[in-house]
Design a protein around this motif. Structure first.
Motif, PDB file in Angstrom:
ATOM      1  N   PRO A   1       0.819  -1.222   0.000  1.00  0.00           N
ATOM      2  CA  PRO A   1       0.000   0.000   0.000  1.00  0.00           C
ATOM      3  C   PRO A   1       0.849   1.265   0.000  1.00  0.00           C
ATOM      4  O   PRO A   1       0.378   2.325  -0.421  1.00  0.00           O
ATOM      5  CB  PRO A   1      -0.820  -0.123   1.285  1.00  0.00           C
TER       6      PRO A   1
ATOM      7  N   ARG B   1       1.379   5.775   9.040  1.00  0.00           N
ATOM      8  CA  ARG B   1       0.865   4.600   8.338  1.00  0.00           C
ATOM      9  C   ARG B   1      -0.629   4.732   8.065  1.00  0.00           C
ATOM     10  O   ARG B   1      -1.116   4.370   6.991  1.00  0.00           O
ATOM     11  CB  ARG B   1       1.145   3.336   9.154  1.00  0.00           C
TER      12      ARG B   1
ATOM     13  N   TYR C   1      -2.470   4.192   4.544  1.00  0.00           N
ATOM     14  CA  TYR C   1      -3.443   3.110   4.371  1.00  0.00           C
ATOM     15  C   TYR C   1      -4.773   3.661   3.864  1.00  0.00           C
ATOM     16  O   TYR C   1      -5.437   3.043   3.022  1.00  0.00           O
ATOM     17  CB  TYR C   1      -3.657   2.357   5.682  1.00  0.00           C
TER      18      TYR C   1
ATOM     19  N   ALA D   1      -6.283   0.512   2.093  1.00  0.00           N
ATOM     20  CA  ALA D   1      -5.846  -0.718   2.767  1.00  0.00           C
ATOM     21  C   ALA D   1      -6.581  -0.878   4.093  1.00  0.00           C
ATOM     22  O   ALA D   1      -5.988  -0.736   5.178  1.00  0.00           O
ATOM     23  CB  ALA D   1      -4.340  -0.694   2.975  1.00  0.00           C
TER      24      ALA D   1
ATOM     25  N   ARG E   1      -5.294  -3.608   6.673  1.00  0.00           N
ATOM     26  CA  ARG E   1      -4.086  -3.190   7.387  1.00  0.00           C
ATOM     27  C   ARG E   1      -4.426  -2.168   8.465  1.00  0.00           C
ATOM     28  O   ARG E   1      -3.868  -2.218   9.568  1.00  0.00           O
ATOM     29  CB  ARG E   1      -3.067  -2.605   6.410  1.00  0.00           C
ATOM     30  N   LEU E   2      -5.302  -1.272   8.128  1.00  0.00           N
ATOM     31  CA  LEU E   2      -5.687  -0.242   9.086  1.00  0.00           C
ATOM     32  C   LEU E   2      -6.348  -0.875  10.307  1.00  0.00           C
ATOM     33  O   LEU E   2      -6.051  -0.502  11.455  1.00  0.00           O
ATOM     34  CB  LEU E   2      -6.626   0.760   8.418  1.00  0.00           C
TER      35      LEU E   2
END
Length: 728
Positions: A501, A556, A560, A565, A568-569
């Motif tokens: 990502p 991040r 994300y 994403a 992932r988050l």
């Protein structure tokens, strides 16, 4: 996915019966000859009414036949639970049996061959085993409906008991077994609503092999003892690519217990009546090696060559060339003087499984039987068949437990298996031969995680987020020359960078890989490409966040969201919440974070780290994993613990080095591994999901190294540019 009915329609109604070394149907074969043992695996039996994955005996005991090898990952528990859930079996009356080698019945749906790997055991079996369990359940319901003249819709099943509430009638699986076997399995069995699961996803799914592995009754290859069996050890070349030029076996043959010495393609084999005699005989050999075509460089020289290629100081050699794996926009800004720049070096790593490689082979003409922990039975059958001049289906394999693999038992050439077959062929007369590798054999034999170099340059905007990303990877190809190596790009070399990502959120990307030929044999190592790409990506991101003056978690999150994403988050949020990211770390400790996705699962980790005499010490690791439906939560937690410790061991200490082409490490005195006293406390939290299961065996391995590096970055302000953390 095939149901029992599908298999019957395809004519798959029989399979070879592969049984215990001298045990058939629970009966011990006493006084059998080697030829008798060879013939044991050739007998045929009917699949049974419930298809290839389910057997139910007259006492109602349910056996789930697992097509995947059990080498410590605990997948047999989850696989059995999937069947038991849909079948509504009594979990206490469910056991597991290893499937024979038969790709027509037991192929990995993700690979097309019978194989265990890539964290696919649960994922590729999910629907297949659910359908098998549901079909068998429907057969018991149909049998009860006929017997009681009741509508099938009114029949219930729970814990192996079939009941009809309106009439008060009930019967066990054992009581209905004969009638159920006469009911045709449904073509499209109705699966449960996951909301009604009573076993899958609960703490009741515990390992079925724990007792046997605790009391010593579990059978590994070293436990195999057959009438007339011989033991073999092989003298291997000191450098990769060397061959036997000449050898003198006179002293070896004089060792008591040694019965034969044979040259095979990979060295010289000493065959004896026991392991000690075989080892003493091997030590007495005098072998002259032809090293004219062997790899004689040191690992430092190989690594420097990789760095020179990435920096443009050296031209690629042979047929190697730079290949773009992500390219869009104009990434020239990443070459500018203000761009962030970093390089990372990763060494060769040994798998170092607790059980070194070994195998038992029985060969007599074209008939061959193998007994060992086979990870890719289809490949092992193929390679063995080539040696004895037979069809792959004529090679019978009894798969036993294996003491770890981490990818090592999944070599394309079946290296140690092929050695055993060559020796058994030389010995002949259907004599069982057990090949034994010592730890030293295993450590020096190659098949390492590839030595790898990353070079990264990133241009950022006024807020510190990437606008242009230049990435170069130099590594050896795992897939080149293999049955899977036909594509232009070796995905195992770039996975984790490709599809990241962070690259998705970057407008301009120039990412390339080159795969130079090196004489050191390499193979997948637990989590494969992610072992280096996760580190390069996650440590780069922390350094970018630090340059931007932003919290690495918030940094991040922004990327994300931009990349979409969501998984992932969610994993990042869960891990940081449970770790107390926004609160101060315990006194003397510093936290680092990392997130990575591989094998369909996302893992986020927060590691608490301190320095003790200059050496990183990891105390607590908080892990969040999104692996879809959690079939066996306790096993998932165990995999996160094991994967974290395995990854941490490699990151702290792991390094295979070569000097003049010779491996310098021989045992655990030179190849340091994590000790119990150094293992962190690992907390595991599972992201709730209704998606199909994804991997758990490998995704926990690659995240810990960058998490530790990022904690050290926060602690010292210095990035980590090479592994292992602890230099020899």
């Amino acid at each position: 996915m095939n149901t029992p009915a599908d298999l019957r329609k395809a004519g798959a109604t029989r399979r070879g019966l592969i049984v215990g070394s001298a045990v058939v149907g629970g009966a011990l074969l006493v006084g059998c000859s080697p030829a008798d043992l060879l013939g044991v695996g050739a007998r045929k039996m009917d699949l049974g009414a419930f298809g290839p994955f389910i057997r139910i005996d007259p006492q109602g005991l349910v056996t789930v036949v697992c097509k995947h090898v059990e080498f410590g990952q605990g997948s047999h528990a989850g696989l059995a639970a999937i069947v038991a859930e849909e079948l509504d079996a009594d979990w206490s009356k469910v056991k597991v049996a290893q499937a024979p080698a038969d790709a027509k019945l037991y192929a990995n749906a993700a690979m097309g061959v019978q194989a265990t790997g890539g964290s696919t055991a649960i994922a590729n079996s999910w629907l297949q085993l659910r359908k098998a369990g549901a079909a068998a359940r429907a057969m018991f319901v149909g049998a009860a409906a006929r017997r009681w003249a009741a509508p099938a819709a009114e029949i219930a099943v729970r814990d192996g008991v079939v009941s009809h509430t309106a009439s008060g009638k009930q019967a066990t699986f054992a009581e209905l077994l004969a009638d159920a076997g006469k009911i045709p399995p449904p073509e499209a069995p109705v699966l449960k609503d996951p909301k009604t699961f009573t076993l899958v996803g609960t703490g009741r799914v515990r390992r079925k092999d724990a007792q046997a592995k605790s009391d010593g009754t579990a059978r590994f290859t070293q436990d195999v003892h057959l009438p007339g069996m011989l033991t073999a050890m092989v003298a291997h070349a000191p450098t990769f690519g060397a061959t036997v030029k000449a050898f003198d076996a006179k002293a070896a043959r004089q060792v008591p217990g040694v019965v034969a010495v044979h040259q095979i393609p990979t060295g010289v084999a000493v065959v004896a009546r026991d392991t000690w005699a075989a080892r003493q005989g091997r030590d007495a050999l005098q072998v002259t090696w032809d090293e004219s075509k062997s790899e004689t460089r040191s690992s430092d020289q190989i690594a420097q060559g990789f760095r020179d290629m990435a920096a443009g100081r050296a031209q690629p050699t042979g047929k190697a060339k730079w290949t773009a794996f992500d390219s869009r926009g104009d990434a020239a800004a990443a070459n500018g003087p203000e761009a962030f720049s970093a390089t990372y070096d990763f060494p060769y790593l040994a798998h170092a499984a607790m059980e070194p490689m070994n195998c038992v082979a029985i060969a007599d003409g074209s008939r061959t039987r193998l007994i060992f922990g086979s990870q890719i039975p289809t490949m092992d059958q193929l390679n063995a068949a080539k040696i004895v001049g037979a069809l792959p289906a004529q090679v019978q394999i009894e798969t036993l437990y294996a003491g770890g693999s981490f990818g090592r038992r999944a070599s394309f050439n079946s290296d140690y298996v092929a050695e055993c077959v060559h020796i058994a062929k030389e010995v002949g007369k259907a004599t069982p031969v057990k090949l034994v590798w010592t730890r030293e054999d295993d450590m020096a034999a190659g098949c390492y995680r590839p030595l790898t170099h990353h070079a990264v340059r990133v241009a950022v905007d006024k807020d510190g987020y990437p606008t242009a990303w230049r990435h170069r990877i130099v590594t050896q190809s795992i897939l080149k020359g293999s049955p899977m190596g036909g594509g232009k790009l070796d995905q195992t070399a770039v996975e984790g960078t490709l599809g990241s990502p962070y690259l998705t959120a970057t407008p301009a990307v120039d990412a390339q890989v080159i795969l130079p030929d090196v004489g050191v044999p390499v193979l997948w190592w637990r989590s494969v490409g992610a072992t280096h790409t996760a580190f390069a990506m996650e440590h780069t991101i922390d350094q970018l966040a630090r340059r931007a003056g932003k919290d690495p978690v918030d940094y991040r999150r922004a990327l994300y969201r931009k990349a979409g994403a969501a998984r992932r988050l969610a994993a990042l949020d869960l891990a940081t919440e449970k770790a107390g990211w926004t609160t101060p770390a315990p006194e003397g400790w510093t936290r680092g974070v990392a997130v990575h996705e591989c094998f369909g699962s996302v893992v986020a980790q927060v590691a608490e780290v301190r320095l003790v005499d200059g050496v990183p010490r990891v105390g607590r690791v908080v892990t969040a994993i999104d692996c879809g439906t959690a079939v066996a939560p306790d096993q998932i937690a165990a995999q996160m613990e094991g994967g974290t410790c395995y990854g941490l061991s490699g990151a702290l200490f792991g390094r295979i080095s070569l000097k003049d082409g010779r491996v310098e490490q021989a045992n655990f005195d030179g190849y340091r591994v994590l000790r119990n006293s150094e293992a962190p406390t690992v907390e595991t939290y599972i992201v709730p999901s209704t998606a199909a299961p994804s991997g758990a065996g490998e995704p926990g391995t690659p995240v810990i190294a960058p998490a530790v590096a990022n904690a050290l970055l926060a602690l010292t302000g210095k990035p980590t540019t090479s592994l292992p953390f602890v230099k020899a």
